[in-house]
Design a protein around this motif. Sequence first.
Motif, PDB file in Angstrom:
ATOM      1  N   ILE A 148       0.835  -1.204   0.000  1.00 27.73           N
ATOM      2  CA  ILE A 148       0.000   0.000   0.000  1.00 27.73           C
ATOM      3  C   ILE A 148       0.870   1.253   0.000  1.00 27.73           C
ATOM      4  N   GLY A 149       1.995   1.174   0.717  1.00 24.94           N
ATOM      5  CA  GLY A 149       2.898   2.323   0.795  1.00 24.94           C
ATOM      6  C   GLY A 149       3.454   2.733  -0.554  1.00 24.94           C
ATOM      7  N   VAL A 150       3.845   1.749  -1.345  1.00 22.82           N
ATOM      8  CA  VAL A 150       4.379   2.057  -2.677  1.00 22.82           C
ATOM      9  C   VAL A 150       3.285   2.638  -3.570  1.00 22.82           C
ATOM     10  N   ILE A 151       2.067   2.090  -3.457  1.00 17.25           N
ATOM     11  CA  ILE A 151       0.953   2.575  -4.278  1.00 17.25           C
ATOM     12  C   ILE A 151       0.595   4.024  -3.936  1.00 17.25           C
ATOM     13  N   LEU A 152       0.579   4.340  -2.635  1.00 17.75           N
ATOM     14  CA  LEU A 152       0.127   5.663  -2.190  1.00 17.75           C
ATOM     15  C   LEU A 152       1.242   6.705  -2.103  1.00 17.75           C
ATOM     16  N   GLU A 153       2.459   6.291  -2.418  1.00 18.06           N
ATOM     17  CA  GLU A 153       3.592   7.228  -2.337  1.00 18.06           C
ATOM     18  C   GLU A 153       3.357   8.509  -3.157  1.00 18.06           C
ATOM     19  N   PRO A 154       2.860   8.441  -4.397  1.00 20.89           N
ATOM     20  CA  PRO A 154       2.656   9.675  -5.171  1.00 20.89           C
ATOM     21  C   PRO A 154       1.610  10.607  -4.575  1.00 20.89           C
ATOM     22  N   LEU A 155       0.743  10.091  -3.695  1.00 24.52           N
ATOM     23  CA  LEU A 155      -0.277  10.934  -3.067  1.00 24.52           C
ATOM     24  C   LEU A 155       0.197  11.494  -1.726  1.00 24.52           C
ATOM     25  N   MET A 156       0.717  10.631  -0.873  1.00 24.42           N
ATOM     26  CA  MET A 156       1.062  11.041   0.491  1.00 24.42           C
ATOM     27  C   MET A 156       2.317  11.908   0.540  1.00 24.42           C
ATOM     28  N   ARG A 157       3.271  11.649  -0.341  1.00 27.31           N
ATOM     29  CA  ARG A 157       4.535  12.401  -0.298  1.00 27.31           C
ATOM     30  C   ARG A 157       4.349  13.882  -0.643  1.00 27.31           C
ATOM     31  N   LEU A 182       1.563  15.745  -0.567  1.00 27.61           N
ATOM     32  CA  LEU A 182       0.606  16.420   0.310  1.00 27.61           C
ATOM     33  C   LEU A 182       1.126  16.574   1.739  1.00 27.61           C
ATOM     34  N   PHE A 183       1.579  15.469   2.324  1.00 29.92           N
ATOM     35  CA  PHE A 183       1.919  15.460   3.745  1.00 29.92           C
ATOM     36  C   PHE A 183       3.397  15.195   4.019  1.00 29.92           C
ATOM     37  N   ARG A 184       4.184  14.992   2.961  1.00 30.06           N
ATOM     38  CA  ARG A 184       5.617  14.713   3.096  1.00 30.06           C
ATOM     39  C   ARG A 184       5.879  13.517   4.014  1.00 30.06           C
ATOM     40  N   VAL A 185       5.106  12.464   3.805  1.00 30.58           N
ATOM     41  CA  VAL A 185       5.318  11.190   4.490  1.00 30.58           C
ATOM     42  C   VAL A 185       5.264  10.086   3.442  1.00 30.58           C
ATOM     43  N   PRO A 186       5.854   8.928   3.712  1.00 29.07           N
ATOM     44  CA  PRO A 186       5.797   7.830   2.737  1.00 29.07           C
ATOM     45  C   PRO A 186       4.376   7.340   2.518  1.00 29.07           C
ATOM     46  N   GLY A 187       4.195   6.538   1.496  1.00 32.35           N
ATOM     47  CA  GLY A 187       2.874   6.033   1.164  1.00 32.35           C
ATOM     48  C   GLY A 187       2.246   5.175   2.249  1.00 32.35           C
ATOM     49  N   VAL A 188       3.076   4.533   3.102  1.00 32.16           N
ATOM     50  CA  VAL A 188       2.519   3.721   4.194  1.00 32.16           C
ATOM     51  C   VAL A 188       1.679   4.573   5.131  1.00 32.16           C
ATOM     52  N   GLY A 189       1.894   5.883   5.101  1.00 29.90           N
ATOM     53  CA  GLY A 189       1.087   6.776   5.921  1.00 29.90           C
ATOM     54  C   GLY A 189      -0.385   6.720   5.568  1.00 29.90           C
ATOM     55  N   GLY A 190      -0.705   6.405   4.321  1.00 32.26           N
ATOM     56  CA  GLY A 190      -2.095   6.271   3.913  1.00 32.26           C
ATOM     57  C   GLY A 190      -2.786   5.130   4.642  1.00 32.26           C
ATOM     58  N   PHE A 191      -2.073   4.021   4.825  1.00 33.24           N
ATOM     59  CA  PHE A 191      -2.618   2.899   5.581  1.00 33.24           C
ATOM     60  C   PHE A 191      -2.852   3.283   7.037  1.00 33.24           C
ATOM     61  N   VAL A 192      -1.873   3.939   7.647  1.00 30.68           N
ATOM     62  CA  VAL A 192      -1.997   4.362   9.045  1.00 30.68           C
ATOM     63  C   VAL A 192      -3.164   5.336   9.206  1.00 30.68           C
ATOM     64  N   GLU A 203      10.416  -0.467  12.444  1.00 27.97           N
ATOM     65  CA  GLU A 203      10.849  -1.256  11.287  1.00 27.97           C
ATOM     66  C   GLU A 203      11.626  -0.415  10.270  1.00 27.97           C
ATOM     67  N   LYS A 204      11.896   0.850  10.609  1.00 27.89           N
ATOM     68  CA  LYS A 204      12.681   1.762   9.756  1.00 27.89           C
ATOM     69  C   LYS A 204      11.968   2.099   8.445  1.00 27.89           C
ATOM     70  N   GLN A 205      10.639   1.952   8.409  1.00 30.59           N
ATOM     71  CA  GLN A 205       9.905   2.362   7.218  1.00 30.59           C
ATOM     72  C   GLN A 205       9.623   3.868   7.225  1.00 30.59           C
ATOM     73  N   LEU A 206       9.878   4.508   8.360  1.00 31.12           N
ATOM     74  CA  LEU A 206       9.704   5.945   8.505  1.00 31.12           C
ATOM     75  C   LEU A 206      10.938   6.534   9.171  1.00 31.12           C
ATOM     76  N   THR A 207      11.284   7.751   8.778  1.00 38.27           N
ATOM     77  CA  THR A 207      12.311   8.478   9.531  1.00 38.27           C
ATOM     78  C   THR A 207      11.659   9.096  10.760  1.00 38.27           C
ATOM     79  N   GLN A 208      12.475   9.634  11.645  1.00 37.56           N
ATOM     80  CA  GLN A 208      11.921  10.253  12.857  1.00 37.56           C
ATOM     81  C   GLN A 208      10.997  11.416  12.517  1.00 37.56           C
ATOM     82  N   ILE A 209      11.423  12.275  11.604  1.00 36.70           N
ATOM     83  CA  ILE A 209      10.610  13.435  11.223  1.00 36.70           C
ATOM     84  C   ILE A 209       9.327  12.993  10.545  1.00 36.70           C
TER      85      ILE A 209
END
Length: 414
Positions: free
Chosen positions: A74-83, A85-95, A117-123
């Motif tokens: 889901i993260g890879v699919i939503l990357e073009p949307l979430m990045r 708009l919100f400057r977060v990886p696509g996995v943010g859409g699932f969360v 799991e290191k799928q997100l940076t701290q920021i």
Amino acid sequence: MVLGGNRLNVSQLKTITLAASVTILAASLIIFPQESFEASIRGLNMWWEIVFPSLLPFFIISEMLIGFGVVKFIGVILEPLMRPLFRVPGVGGFVWAMGMASGFPAGAKLTTRLRQEKQLTQIEAERLVSFTNSSNPLFIFGAVSIGFFYNPHLGIILACAHYLGNVCVGLIMSFHGRKEESKTNTTSNKIFPIKEALSALHRTRMKEKRPIGKQLGDAVNSSIQTLLLIGGFIILFSVINKLLFHLQITPFIANALNMFFRMLMLPADLTLPFISGLFEITLGSQMTSGVNSATLLQQAVIISFVLGFSGFSVQAQVASILAQSDIRFRPFFIARIIHGIAAAIITILIWKPIYVKFYQDKPSNAVPVFNNLDWHFWEQAFLRMKEWGPVFTLISLMIYIILYMFRIRENSKV
């Protein structure tokens, strides 16, 4: 002020303040035993009737989805949307989706898990957790709109304001930490990178060495441990809120806010429910619904702020979950203030175009006549949850105890 010949520093002052606060709390429990017991029972009932059965399935399924690589897909699919708009990886859409569906504090738990799991940076994790913690629709429609106001149409206003406020928070918090993070652009140029997403799903599943049974057991254990922690906070803050009222601290703060509420053209009777809502959203919403001197719009504004702010009880739950990682709590707290203000403003803006126009606004405290079909689903869902919630909670706790005993037995053999 000196202590041991030296000036009292901030750390020492903090120690004294915390020690004094806990001492006062302990003394209050002794002075008001009956009130404390009633507040504790109220918090316990809320936890095992509503919170535990509504959150546990989402927590377990989320853990399994992460382990099987579905979240990565889901993260890879939503990357073009979430990045963008919100400057977060696509996995943010699932969360974000799971946070809205299951409610507090699912967003914090999932964000922390992905950070571990290191799928997100701290920021990125601090940005994501700021707008993925929200109240679920069952609470907004079932508990607040129908349970307290007997008005399902109010739930539409509260839900729109709450979730649109979350979007505003996400857009604002996208500016958080831009100077600290790398300027590398990780946005995918593909609109729907299906092949890349399938490849990421397979790689994630292959990295998971635990068998399915082990994954399921770990998911149940982790989820129930988190919910036990949440239950403790709900009971604790229910008691604290009651004690603050009997110690006249809450009424004192409410009196201090009277002038500020008058400036906002809000009745002074809403100050006490507002303060209570800052600690615990359910009690604050219930008290707000009983203020007869306020119009329905004024009540909706207060509840929208309280839902957005989430209450110190929910914030303490989130803080305990974020403490398992390097995600800082301060950005989350700032985001809650922004969310509360944004939701209150949105409530005012959409009141006439939506509520007045489509639902024929009644006099301030008249119980509206509405079609049973509009609210029957939410009412039944809420009543079923309260009826079968305790049974589900007890069965889940028994399963947790059995799994925990098996784990101890396995560890003793090693």
